[in-house]
Design an enzyme around this catalytic site. Structure first.
Site, PDB file in Angstrom:
ATOM      1  N   ILE A 192      19.258  -4.465   6.136  1.00  0.00           N
ATOM      2  CA  ILE A 192      20.150  -4.130   5.019  1.00  0.00           C
ATOM      3  C   ILE A 192      21.587  -4.372   5.486  1.00  0.00           C
ATOM      4  CG2 ILE A 192      20.916  -2.283   3.484  1.00  0.00           C
ATOM      5  CD1 ILE A 192      18.025  -3.117   2.949  1.00  0.00           C
ATOM      6  N   HIS A 213       8.295   3.219   9.377  1.00  0.00           N
ATOM      7  CA  HIS A 213       7.981   2.264  10.443  1.00  0.00           C
ATOM      8  C   HIS A 213       6.711   2.715  11.168  1.00  0.00           C
ATOM      9  CE1 HIS A 213       8.886  -0.906  13.286  1.00  0.00           C
ATOM     10  NE2 HIS A 213       8.527  -0.068  14.238  1.00  0.00           N
ATOM     11  N   SER A 251       0.834  -1.203   0.000  1.00  0.00           N
ATOM     12  CA  SER A 251       0.000   0.000   0.000  1.00  0.00           C
ATOM     13  C   SER A 251       0.874   1.261   0.000  1.00  0.00           C
ATOM     14  CB  SER A 251      -0.980   0.002   1.188  1.00  0.00           C
ATOM     15  OG  SER A 251      -0.309   0.202   2.395  1.00  0.00           O
ATOM     16  N   ASN A 252       2.016   1.202   0.683  1.00  0.00           N
ATOM     17  CA  ASN A 252       2.927   2.358   0.642  1.00  0.00           C
ATOM     18  C   ASN A 252       3.561   2.500  -0.734  1.00  0.00           C
ATOM     19  OD1 ASN A 252       3.400   3.788   3.393  1.00  0.00           O
ATOM     20  ND2 ASN A 252       3.142   1.613   3.887  1.00  0.00           N
ATOM     21  N   MET A 261      11.232  -6.841   4.834  1.00  0.00           N
ATOM     22  CA  MET A 261      11.401  -7.409   6.173  1.00  0.00           C
ATOM     23  C   MET A 261      12.800  -7.976   6.429  1.00  0.00           C
ATOM     24  SD  MET A 261       8.535  -6.551   7.288  1.00  0.00           S
ATOM     25  CE  MET A 261       8.311  -7.382   8.855  1.00  0.00           C
ATOM     26  N   ARG A 262      13.808  -7.377   5.806  1.00  0.00           N
ATOM     27  CA  ARG A 262      15.177  -7.838   6.023  1.00  0.00           C
ATOM     28  C   ARG A 262      16.065  -6.675   6.419  1.00  0.00           C
ATOM     29  NH1 ARG A 262      16.284 -12.722   4.118  1.00  0.00           N
ATOM     30  NH2 ARG A 262      14.455 -13.673   3.202  1.00  0.00           N
ATOM     31  N   LYS A 280      23.795 -13.001   2.748  1.00  0.00           N
ATOM     32  CA  LYS A 280      23.202 -11.677   2.479  1.00  0.00           C
ATOM     33  C   LYS A 280      24.083 -10.911   1.495  1.00  0.00           C
ATOM     34  CE  LYS A 280      21.546  -9.334   6.074  1.00  0.00           C
ATOM     35  NZ  LYS A 280      20.105  -9.038   5.913  1.00  0.00           N
TER      36      LYS A 280
HETATM   37  C1  GRF Z   1       4.066  -0.431   6.800  1.00  0.00           C
HETATM   38  O1  GRF Z   1       3.336  -0.366   7.979  1.00  0.00           O
HETATM   39  C2  GRF Z   1       5.439   0.093   7.020  1.00  0.00           C
HETATM   40  O2  GRF Z   1       5.487   1.093   7.978  1.00  0.00           O
HETATM   41  C3  GRF Z   1       6.191  -1.126   7.485  1.00  0.00           C
HETATM   42  O3  GRF Z   1       5.667  -2.176   6.725  1.00  0.00           O
HETATM   43  C4  GRF Z   1       4.319  -1.883   6.379  1.00  0.00           C
HETATM   44  C5  GRF Z   1       4.150  -2.072   4.910  1.00  0.00           C
HETATM   45  O4  GRF Z   1       2.796  -1.983   4.553  1.00  0.00           O
HETATM   46  N1  GRF Z   1       7.611  -0.965   7.349  1.00  0.00           N
HETATM   47  P1  GRF Z   1       2.363  -1.998   3.027  1.00  0.00           P
HETATM   48  O5  GRF Z   1       2.859  -3.302   2.425  1.00  0.00           O
HETATM   49  O6  GRF Z   1       2.956  -0.806   2.371  1.00  0.00           O
HETATM   50  O7  GRF Z   1       0.864  -1.940   3.062  1.00  0.00           O
END
Ligand code: GRF
Length: 198
Positions: A93, A109, A13-14, A90-91, A65
């Protein structure tokens, strides 16, 4: 035209908020590649929908990595990417990318760091007694959500909040604060502190 990379592994979504912001404004930037470490992540569908090239990799296929980050780095260099924006990647860097993109890797975050770093910050918030939470955009260093903050925005945590209600408010903040910060950073390269409210 500034070339950006987004690293994301979740729903995206971001990612979509950033793409839409770039498409709708005269912001001279382009998302050169989405880097994703999950083969079936929803963010890949969103990238395809917007015509953003995708680089998917499985960490398990690499010895380390360093090995997969070298492959990513080659791709970023070939695309002349200048900035990396993490959005649900989710890793941690590693040194390979941190060194190559020093001061040019940014993360978002869903908490007011340094509170609730790491996984599932929203659930951590709900499990706590805090009355205020929010969103942090920060530079990335070698730690888990430890780099210097660039921008933060708060929201109340209500006593009757559910995961869904808090998540929704957090997302609404994320989808406005991240595109604003990205625009500021990319257009004012020497700015270390960004006032996203100005
Ligand atoms: C967001 O809450 C962001 O802050 C975190 O991971 C989530 C990603 O959400 N780091 P989306 O996949 O962009 O919906």
């Amino acid at each position: 035209m500034k070339k950006l990379a987004i690293f994301a592994s979740g729903s995206g979504s971001n990612f979509e908020a950033i793409v839409k912001d770039i498409h709708l404004s005269d912001f001279p930037a382009e998302i050169a590649v989405l880097v994703c470490d999950k083969m079936n992540a929803k963010v890949i569908d969103r990238a395809n929908q917007y015509g953003v090239p995708v680089m998917v990799f499985a960490a398990i296929d690499f010895a380390s990595k360093e090995a997969y980050e070298k492959v990513i780095l080659d791709r970023l260099r070939s695309e002349q990417v200048e900035w990396i924006f993490l959005a649900g990647y989710m890793r941690l860097i590693g040194p390979t990318l941190l060194k190559a993109y020093e001061g040019r890797i940014v993360n978002i975050h869903p908490s007011l760091l340094p509170s609730f770093p790491g996984k599932d910050a929203i659930q951590q918030t709900l499990d706590s007694e805090v009355k205020v939470t929010g969103v942090t955009v920060h530079f990335v260093d070698e730690g888990m959500d430890t780099g210097p903050a660039i921008a933060q925005e708060a929201t109340p945590r209500f006593s009757d909040d559910t995961y869904e209600s808090l998540h929704l408010r957090i997302q609404q903040i994320e989808h406005t604060i991240y595109p604003k910060v990205i625009r500021e950073l990319v257009t004012k390269e020497d700015t270390k502190w960004v006032n996203v409210h100005s």
